[in-house]
Write a protein that holds these residues in place. Structure first.
Motif, PDB file in Angstrom:
ATOM      1  N   ASP A  47     -67.233 -25.862   4.333  1.00 33.23           N
ATOM      2  CA  ASP A  47     -65.943 -26.311   4.872  1.00 33.23           C
ATOM      3  C   ASP A  47     -65.116 -25.133   5.364  1.00 33.23           C
ATOM      4  OD1 ASP A  47     -66.498 -28.945   4.465  1.00 33.23           O
ATOM      5  OD2 ASP A  47     -65.438 -29.103   2.537  1.00 33.23           O
ATOM      6  N   VAL A  95     -70.158 -35.628   6.396  1.00 31.56           N
ATOM      7  CA  VAL A  95     -69.111 -36.646   6.194  1.00 31.56           C
ATOM      8  C   VAL A  95     -69.742 -37.967   5.773  1.00 31.56           C
ATOM      9  CG1 VAL A  95     -67.346 -38.033   7.357  1.00 31.56           C
ATOM     10  CG2 VAL A  95     -67.433 -35.568   7.728  1.00 31.56           C
ATOM     11  N   SER A 138     -68.698 -39.668   2.264  1.00 30.59           N
ATOM     12  CA  SER A 138     -67.691 -40.715   2.504  1.00 30.59           C
ATOM     13  C   SER A 138     -68.286 -42.094   2.716  1.00 30.59           C
ATOM     14  CB  SER A 138     -66.843 -40.350   3.729  1.00 30.59           C
ATOM     15  OG  SER A 138     -67.642 -40.401   4.915  1.00 30.59           O
ATOM     16  N   GLN A 172     -63.225 -31.998  12.833  1.00 27.42           N
ATOM     17  CA  GLN A 172     -63.240 -32.035  11.372  1.00 27.42           C
ATOM     18  C   GLN A 172     -61.994 -32.746  10.835  1.00 27.42           C
ATOM     19  OE1 GLN A 172     -62.888 -28.214   9.365  1.00 27.42           O
ATOM     20  NE2 GLN A 172     -64.567 -28.792   7.973  1.00 27.42           N
ATOM     21  N   GLU A 173     -60.831 -32.401  11.379  1.00 29.80           N
ATOM     22  CA  GLU A 173     -59.576 -33.019  10.930  1.00 29.80           C
ATOM     23  C   GLU A 173     -59.534 -34.497  11.303  1.00 29.80           C
ATOM     24  OE1 GLU A 173     -56.377 -33.462   8.868  1.00 29.80           O
ATOM     25  OE2 GLU A 173     -57.254 -31.446   9.048  1.00 29.80           O
ATOM     26  N   ARG A 229     -61.709 -36.395   8.958  1.00 34.48           N
ATOM     27  CA  ARG A 229     -61.076 -36.464   7.642  1.00 34.48           C
ATOM     28  C   ARG A 229     -60.010 -37.567   7.645  1.00 34.48           C
ATOM     29  NH1 ARG A 229     -59.876 -31.452   7.090  1.00 34.48           N
ATOM     30  NH2 ARG A 229     -61.661 -30.873   5.812  1.00 34.48           N
ATOM     31  N   TRP A 285     -61.747 -40.932   7.398  1.00 38.63           N
ATOM     32  CA  TRP A 285     -62.222 -41.199   6.033  1.00 38.63           C
ATOM     33  C   TRP A 285     -61.068 -41.589   5.110  1.00 38.63           C
ATOM     34  CZ3 TRP A 285     -62.387 -36.845   2.132  1.00 38.63           C
ATOM     35  CH2 TRP A 285     -62.808 -37.322   0.879  1.00 38.63           C
ATOM     36  N   ARG A 286     -59.938 -40.888   5.233  1.00 35.38           N
ATOM     37  CA  ARG A 286     -58.844 -41.088   4.282  1.00 35.38           C
ATOM     38  C   ARG A 286     -57.973 -42.306   4.607  1.00 35.38           C
ATOM     39  NH1 ARG A 286     -56.566 -34.873   3.671  1.00 35.38           N
ATOM     40  NH2 ARG A 286     -58.284 -34.071   2.374  1.00 35.38           N
TER      41      ARG A 286
END
Length: 623
Positions: free
Chosen positions: A484, A506, A510, A538-539, A542, A545-546
């Motif tokens: 990461d 990911v 996830s 990447q962001e 993320r 996923w969140r």
């Protein structure tokens, strides 16, 4: 009296024994008339008198009576019957002609009086466009012309549906106060204003339509009211009245109606003048305010014609350019611009004249008098005259310092980002070279201890194996942290392999199904560009996923001539992208980070999302 006169002439006409006095005999002899011919001529007197008093109809009635009186003698008694009939017919015809002449002269006199009154009122109206003065002078002129005791002028207030007493003559202040305002349809004047038809009242004290006691208290009896008309619209009423009884003649009605029309036109003109004067005053005040805003505006403003000649500029424009106001006026606007700026200005001019849309405000460069350059934020619009373009209006803000600060901030952010990435790289290397290696040694030692020691109980052996498993788990976590912080694949193989590894990673932790697609001809980018694009993806993943509750995501990388486009799309719950606002204040730190990294690349970010339809993050950069 007319009948008596006809009788006095008729009786001697049939009396044969009458002897004329010498003077009459001599008069008839000198005229070559005999007695009965002279008596027939006398019948002209009552005929002409009747015509003078009662007009043509009265003359016809009396002439018929005279003809009836003359015909028996002319037919049955006169020895010269033919001459007598001729003389009787001549008296009938001449008498009527003379009476008609009198009537024509009287009507001509009345017509001239009407013209005189109308001319007088027209003169009064043309002397001033002040509405109050026009009405006051007009009612006074009407009262003098029609010979009445009272004259009133009411104006219609259309908004309130009321008549307002605007001018008066010959009434008391108490009457004015009582009848100052009348509802439309109220009283005699209200009826005329509502119907638009003239109204004559012989005795107002006995008329039940009169609603104001002040009319009776003022002693008003005979009253004639006509509407004030202009272009078919009722603007008010004009009333004349007597304190005694009077039968207004038809000529009076015609005169007052014509006067009402003339006053109506004058009222309309006066109102138009008042409106024009008010509009002119508003324009003057507005122009003064605009001029004050124009002169004192913080932003520079200038206007130039289609040939590029500056025709107006404010103080901020002279301060910005370094030229004095007398130098700026008449100067070519192109003198402010460099070659590149001039090309942009011509493109903006072309689009505005052709009606094409342009993004405003736009950035433009300016060359000052001292040769230095300034960065401007400019808004340009067409100046129109009767729908035709005659020039261009520019509102300009000097953003030189702001642009320099933005560039410095971008440079600082770039340096911070590079420092962060270098620090991440250093930490990842140290974790890989030291921490992970130490954990590997520790795991091996634990393994050897568990394998070679015969004196350990079963319980101690299990505990030792658990410690060894925990060590391996810690080692895997450190490896993931190392990836990461700085994926080695990115440095060794480039962006696309790094994105493939990121998608698999990911998906592993996830549960997302992430697909990477590539469009266009694959190529390597600069190390900085690849790193920034990797961090953006990447962001974005993320965030998927969140927050998105998605099951699938797609990363699309499109290589085009001179630019690269990256799209991260998911099938999640989405959100209202219009309500995002300020990303940092709204808590959208991930999107804010994506936006900052895109700015470092000189690119743009667009977020497209709707509730229930997923989210797409589009990044386009000139790399």
């Amino acid at each position: 009296m007319l009948l008596a006169l006809v009788t006095v002439i008729t009786l001697p006409h049939y009396w044969q024994g009458l002897e004329h006095p010498n003077i009459i005999s001599r008069l008839m002899s000198s005229l070559g008339l005999e007695r009965h011919a002279f008596e027939r001529i006398l019948y002209l007197a009552p005929i002409v008198w009747a015509g003078f008093l009662f007009g043509r109809r009265g003359a016809v009635v009396v002439s018929i009576l005279a003809l009836v009186a003359m015909l028996p003698r002319a037919i049955f008694i006169s020895p010269f019957s033919r001459d007598a009939l001729f003389e009787s017919s001549a008296v009938f015809i001449v008498g009527n002609l003379v009476a008609m002449s009198f009537e024509w002269l009287r009507k001509e006199r009345e017509r001239r009086i009407q013209l005189s009154v109308l001319n007088r009122i027209s003169g009064v109206a043309s002397q001033s466009l002040d509405l109050s003065q026009v009405l006051t002078s007009s009612v006074t002129a009407v009262a003098d012309a029609v010979k009445v005791d009272i004259a009133l002028a009411f104006l219609l207030d259309e908004k309130a549906s009321e008549l307002v007493l605007a001018a008066h003559h010959g009434v008391s202040s108490g009457f004015v106060q009582s009848v100052g305002r009348l509802k439309l349809g109220e009283g005699l004047n209200g009826m005329v204003a509502e119907t638009g038809e003239p109204l004559f009242v012989e005795d107002a004290t006995l008329d039940p339509r009169v609603t104001k006691m002040a009319v009776r208290e003022e002693g008003i009896r005979s009253e004639l009211i006509v509407p004030l008309m202009s272009k078919g619209r009722v603007l008010g009423t004009l009333a004349v009245a007597m304190r005694g009884l009077r039968l207004f003649a038809e000529e009076d009605v015609e005169l007052l109606t014509g006067t009402g029309n003339q006053i109506g036109v004058a009222v309309e003109n006066a109102r138009l003048y008042e409106q024009q004067r008010a509009t002119t005053e508003q324009l003057r005040v507005s122009e003064e305010r605009y001029r004050e805003l124009f002169e004192n505006a913080h932003d520079a403003i200038w206007i130039h014609d289609l040939d590029g000649n500056i025709v107006s500029a404010n103080r901020a424009a002279t301060k910005l350019s370094g030229y004095g106001l007398d130098e700026v006026i008449g100067m070519k606007a192109a003198k402010f611009l460099s070659v590149g700026s001039l090309a942009l200005a011509r493109e903006v001019r072309r689009k505005l004249l052709s009606g094409e849309a342009i993004d405003q405000p736009y950035e433009q460069g300016l060359v000052r008098k001292d040769g230095t350059t300034a960065s401007l934020q400019m808004t340009t619009s067409l100046v129109l005259n009767e729908g035709r373009p005659v020039g261009f209006h520019h509102i300009v803000r000097d953003v030189t310092e702001e642009k320099r600060m933005r560039e410095n901030l971008r440079f600082y952010l770039g340096q911070v980002t590079r420092a962060q990435e270098e620090e991440r790289k250093r930490i990842a290397r140290e974790l890989h070279d030291e921490t992970i290696q130490a954990l590997v040694v520790l795991a091996r030692q634990l393994d050897e201890l568990a394998s070679n020691s015969q004196r350990l109980s079963q319980e101690e052996r299990v505990r030792l194996e658990n410690l060894m498993q925990q060590t391996n788990n810690i080692m895997d976590g450190v490896r993931r942290l190392t990836q990461d912080l700085r994926p080695a694949t990115l440095d060794r193989l480039g962006l696309l392999p790094a994105l493939e590894w990121l998608a698999a990673d990911v998906g592993r932790y996830s549960g997302l199904s992430v697909e990477v697609r590539v469009l266009g001809t694959e190529r390597r980018l600069s190390a900085e560009a690849e790193l920034l694009l990797f961090r953006i993806v990447q962001e974005a993943l993320r965030n998927v996923w969140r927050h998105s509750q998605a099951t699938q995501a797609e990363v699309m990388v499109e290589f085009e001539e001179g630019k690269t486009r990256v799209v991260v799309r998911d099938n999640g719950k989405g959100f209202d992208a219009r309500s995002v606002g300020d990303l940092t204040r709204g808590g959208k730190l991930g999107l804010a980070g994506i936006q900052e990294r895109a700015r470092l690349l000189g690119g743009t970010v667009a977020v497209k999302s709707e509730p229930g339809k997923g989210t797409a993050v589009l990044v386009e950069a000139p790399v």
